[in-house]
Write a protein that holds these residues in place. Structure first.
Motif, PDB file in Angstrom:
ATOM      1  N   SER A 154      -0.650  32.552  49.626  1.00 48.60           N
ATOM      2  CA  SER A 154      -0.596  31.822  48.360  1.00 48.60           C
ATOM      3  C   SER A 154      -0.572  30.313  48.540  1.00 48.60           C
ATOM      4  O   SER A 154      -1.137  29.574  47.737  1.00 48.60           O
ATOM      5  CB  SER A 154       0.626  32.266  47.544  1.00 48.60           C
ATOM      6  OG  SER A 154       1.832  31.976  48.240  1.00 48.60           O
ATOM      7  N   PRO A 173      -6.630  36.915  48.946  1.00 46.64           N
ATOM      8  CA  PRO A 173      -8.033  37.155  49.325  1.00 46.64           C
ATOM      9  C   PRO A 173      -8.177  38.501  50.006  1.00 46.64           C
ATOM     10  O   PRO A 173      -7.227  39.026  50.609  1.00 46.64           O
ATOM     11  CB  PRO A 173      -8.335  35.987  50.282  1.00 46.64           C
ATOM     12  CG  PRO A 173      -7.001  35.514  50.758  1.00 46.64           C
ATOM     13  CD  PRO A 173      -6.047  35.749  49.635  1.00 46.64           C
ATOM     14  N   ASP A 210       0.286  30.264  40.540  1.00 49.71           N
ATOM     15  CA  ASP A 210      -0.326  30.880  39.363  1.00 49.71           C
ATOM     16  C   ASP A 210      -1.594  31.624  39.742  1.00 49.71           C
ATOM     17  O   ASP A 210      -1.850  32.742  39.266  1.00 49.71           O
ATOM     18  CB  ASP A 210      -0.636  29.808  38.308  1.00 49.71           C
ATOM     19  CG  ASP A 210       0.617  29.263  37.635  1.00 49.71           C
ATOM     20  OD1 ASP A 210       1.685  29.904  37.758  1.00 49.71           O
ATOM     21  OD2 ASP A 210       0.535  28.194  36.994  1.00 49.71           O
ATOM     22  N   GLN A 211      -2.388  31.006  40.601  1.00 52.05           N
ATOM     23  CA  GLN A 211      -3.634  31.642  41.034  1.00 52.05           C
ATOM     24  C   GLN A 211      -3.339  32.911  41.825  1.00 52.05           C
ATOM     25  O   GLN A 211      -4.026  33.939  41.654  1.00 52.05           O
ATOM     26  CB  GLN A 211      -4.433  30.664  41.893  1.00 52.05           C
ATOM     27  CG  GLN A 211      -5.753  31.239  42.411  1.00 52.05           C
ATOM     28  CD  GLN A 211      -6.578  30.204  43.152  1.00 52.05           C
ATOM     29  OE1 GLN A 211      -6.479  29.005  42.884  1.00 52.05           O
ATOM     30  NE2 GLN A 211      -7.387  30.668  44.095  1.00 52.05           N
ATOM     31  N   HIS A 212      -2.310  32.845  42.680  1.00 50.65           N
ATOM     32  CA  HIS A 212      -1.963  34.014  43.498  1.00 50.65           C
ATOM     33  C   HIS A 212      -1.539  35.188  42.618  1.00 50.65           C
ATOM     34  O   HIS A 212      -1.989  36.327  42.828  1.00 50.65           O
ATOM     35  CB  HIS A 212      -0.837  33.655  44.471  1.00 50.65           C
ATOM     36  CG  HIS A 212      -0.310  34.825  45.247  1.00 50.65           C
ATOM     37  ND1 HIS A 212      -0.986  35.381  46.313  1.00 50.65           N
ATOM     38  CD2 HIS A 212       0.829  35.556  45.101  1.00 50.65           C
ATOM     39  CE1 HIS A 212      -0.297  36.404  46.783  1.00 50.65           C
ATOM     40  NE2 HIS A 212       0.815  36.529  46.077  1.00 50.65           N
ATOM     41  N   TYR A 213      -0.689  34.920  41.643  1.00 52.86           N
ATOM     42  CA  TYR A 213      -0.187  36.006  40.801  1.00 52.86           C
ATOM     43  C   TYR A 213      -1.231  36.514  39.808  1.00 52.86           C
ATOM     44  O   TYR A 213      -1.176  37.664  39.371  1.00 52.86           O
ATOM     45  CB  TYR A 213       1.079  35.567  40.072  1.00 52.86           C
ATOM     46  CG  TYR A 213       2.282  35.499  40.988  1.00 52.86           C
ATOM     47  CD1 TYR A 213       2.707  36.621  41.685  1.00 52.86           C
ATOM     48  CD2 TYR A 213       2.961  34.302  41.187  1.00 52.86           C
ATOM     49  CE1 TYR A 213       3.793  36.566  42.551  1.00 52.86           C
ATOM     50  CE2 TYR A 213       4.049  34.231  42.043  1.00 52.86           C
ATOM     51  CZ  TYR A 213       4.464  35.373  42.724  1.00 52.86           C
ATOM     52  OH  TYR A 213       5.539  35.316  43.575  1.00 52.86           O
ATOM     53  N   GLN A 214      -2.202  35.665  39.486  1.00 53.32           N
ATOM     54  CA  GLN A 214      -3.247  36.101  38.557  1.00 53.32           C
ATOM     55  C   GLN A 214      -4.356  36.869  39.268  1.00 53.32           C
ATOM     56  O   GLN A 214      -4.834  37.897  38.762  1.00 53.32           O
ATOM     57  CB  GLN A 214      -3.846  34.890  37.840  1.00 53.32           C
ATOM     58  CG  GLN A 214      -4.907  35.269  36.807  1.00 53.32           C
ATOM     59  CD  GLN A 214      -5.403  34.076  36.005  1.00 53.32           C
ATOM     60  OE1 GLN A 214      -4.934  32.946  36.183  1.00 53.32           O
ATOM     61  NE2 GLN A 214      -6.348  34.310  35.125  1.00 53.32           N
ATOM     62  N   TYR A 215      -4.748  36.400  40.448  1.00 52.66           N
ATOM     63  CA  TYR A 215      -5.907  36.994  41.115  1.00 52.66           C
ATOM     64  C   TYR A 215      -5.565  37.762  42.394  1.00 52.66           C
ATOM     65  O   TYR A 215      -6.415  38.485  42.930  1.00 52.66           O
ATOM     66  CB  TYR A 215      -6.933  35.900  41.451  1.00 52.66           C
ATOM     67  CG  TYR A 215      -7.448  35.171  40.242  1.00 52.66           C
ATOM     68  CD1 TYR A 215      -8.322  35.802  39.345  1.00 52.66           C
ATOM     69  CD2 TYR A 215      -7.051  33.862  39.965  1.00 52.66           C
ATOM     70  CE1 TYR A 215      -8.801  35.133  38.225  1.00 52.66           C
ATOM     71  CE2 TYR A 215      -7.523  33.190  38.850  1.00 52.66           C
ATOM     72  CZ  TYR A 215      -8.394  33.827  37.979  1.00 52.66           C
ATOM     73  OH  TYR A 215      -8.847  33.157  36.861  1.00 52.66           O
ATOM     74  N   GLY A 216      -4.346  37.601  42.886  1.00 50.95           N
ATOM     75  CA  GLY A 216      -3.962  38.291  44.105  1.00 50.95           C
ATOM     76  C   GLY A 216      -4.457  37.581  45.352  1.00 50.95           C
ATOM     77  O   GLY A 216      -5.131  36.549  45.280  1.00 50.95           O
TER      78      GLY A 216
END
Length: 353
Positions: free
Chosen positions: A250, A236, A228-234
């Motif tokens: 991710s 690093p 979820d974090q990867h798809y929301q914020y992309g």
């Protein structure tokens, strides 16, 4: 992939060929000898390898569906070849287009199985071995209007699920653009998902778990939260300094699977280049001879540095050839030092340490 020649006329063949385009001989891939053989029918319904005399039967998917070109040794009682026996679910072939999509999936799956066999990795069907592998090839149903309910390509507990839409070039390109991926292929999916399977088989409960965690990170991190974090914020901003792809950043599992897939890309492409007699000088290392290592076998190379030595100049050549044709880079990756070390670890595990 090694090169194959017709056993009757010596014509150069593709791995997927069922018939020699030069002499018309029937062809079949025999996994027991890892060769594409010219075959001729016998009176008892079996097939004999030209010039070898070994007897085989055709895989049932060869005879009935035209979706396979593999052979079964006469002593093997199974109706399906070692690759087709991995299938747990195939698409509904009465639906228009499904047969064509399934055949495309099978073609790429057999390339994965070839690599697994060359590396001498376990490759047992799940219905014959509780630790084995299985494939579900599934299609979205017409009623699936909710994106979250569509078939997800992925791996769980030994079963690799592939949405057959991935075999549609238009749909795959749409997804590649939507996901901002520089590289998205059917074979890439198979190699990636097999990485999850082999993590469970070779890493999760064995002595490699510690070194893998040290290199790839904490696999116990909540997976859903990480995605979820990867798809929301992309990814690093500096992901290219540490990972083979943005998606690899991710979660540790995805980093492993992406790196595993990349290792299979490397050894198979190197084998193809070597079989064609392609020898490249590394311009950054003038001591590398274009005539070195005549017996070099990427799949069986014990020294990982030998793979990298040949791989880096080959990727430069691949990209240069593509650019000369006006295409995007064939190899849109950067191998930072930490990525090379991850590939080195995968190499060690794939070869049993």
């Amino acid at each position: 992939m090694k090169l194959f020649h017709c056993g009757r006329c010596a014509n150069l063949l593709y791995f997927e060929n069922c018939r020699c385009t030069s002499c018309g001989s029937g062809l079949g891939f025999a996994p027991d000898v890892m060769d594409l053989l010219a075959i001729e029918p016998s009176e008892d319904g079996t097939w004999a390898a030209v010039a070898r005399g070994d007897l085989y039967r055709l895989c049932s998917n060869y005879q009935s569906q035209g979706a396979c070109n593999w052979l079964i040794p006469l002593t093997d009682p199974h109706a399906f070849c070692v690759a087709c026996r991995l299938n747990r679910t195939i698409p509904d072939l009465s639906v228009p287009k499904n047969q064509d999509l399934w055949r495309r999936l099978e073609k790429e799956k057999r390339r994965l199985v070839y690599s697994v066999l060359r590396l001498k990795l376990p490759c047992e069907p799940r219905n014959e071995d509780q630790h084995g592998m299985a494939f579900d090839f599934l299609a979205d149903q017409p009623a699936m209007f909710d994106e979250r309910s569509k078939v997800k390509t992925g791996h769980f507990n030994g079963v690799i699920t592939v949405n057959i839409a991935e075999a549609d070039p238009v749909e795959r390109e749409r997804m590649r653009s939507q996901m901002a991926e520089p590289y998205r292929t059917v074979l890439g999916h198979f190699r990636h998902e097999s990485g999850h399977y082999y993590w469970d088989l070779l890493v999760r409960s064995g002595p490699w778990l510690g070194p893998v965690r040290e290199m790839f990170g904490d696999d116990t991190r909540d997976y859903r939260q990480a995605m979820d974090q990867h798809y929301q914020y992309g990814p690093p901003g500096d992901w290219q300094s540490w990972y083979i792809s943005a998606y690899a950043s991710s979660h540790a599992w995805e980093d492993w699977a992406e790196t595993w897939a990349h290792y299979l890309h490397m050894v198979d492409t190197l084998e193809t280049a070597w079989q064609f007699g392609l020898r490249l000088n590394d311009q950054q290392n003038p001591t590398t001879s274009s005539e070195s290592d005549p017996a070099f076998d990427p799949y069986q190379a014990e020294n990982f540095d030998a793979l990298i030595k040949h791989w880096l100049p080959l990727t430069l050549a691949l990209n240069s050839l593509n650019r000369s044709m006006g295409h995007e880079d064939a190899y849109p990756f950067v191998l930072a030092a930490p990525v090379v070390e991850k590939l080195r670890l995968v190499h060690g595990i794939a070869h049993g340490g």
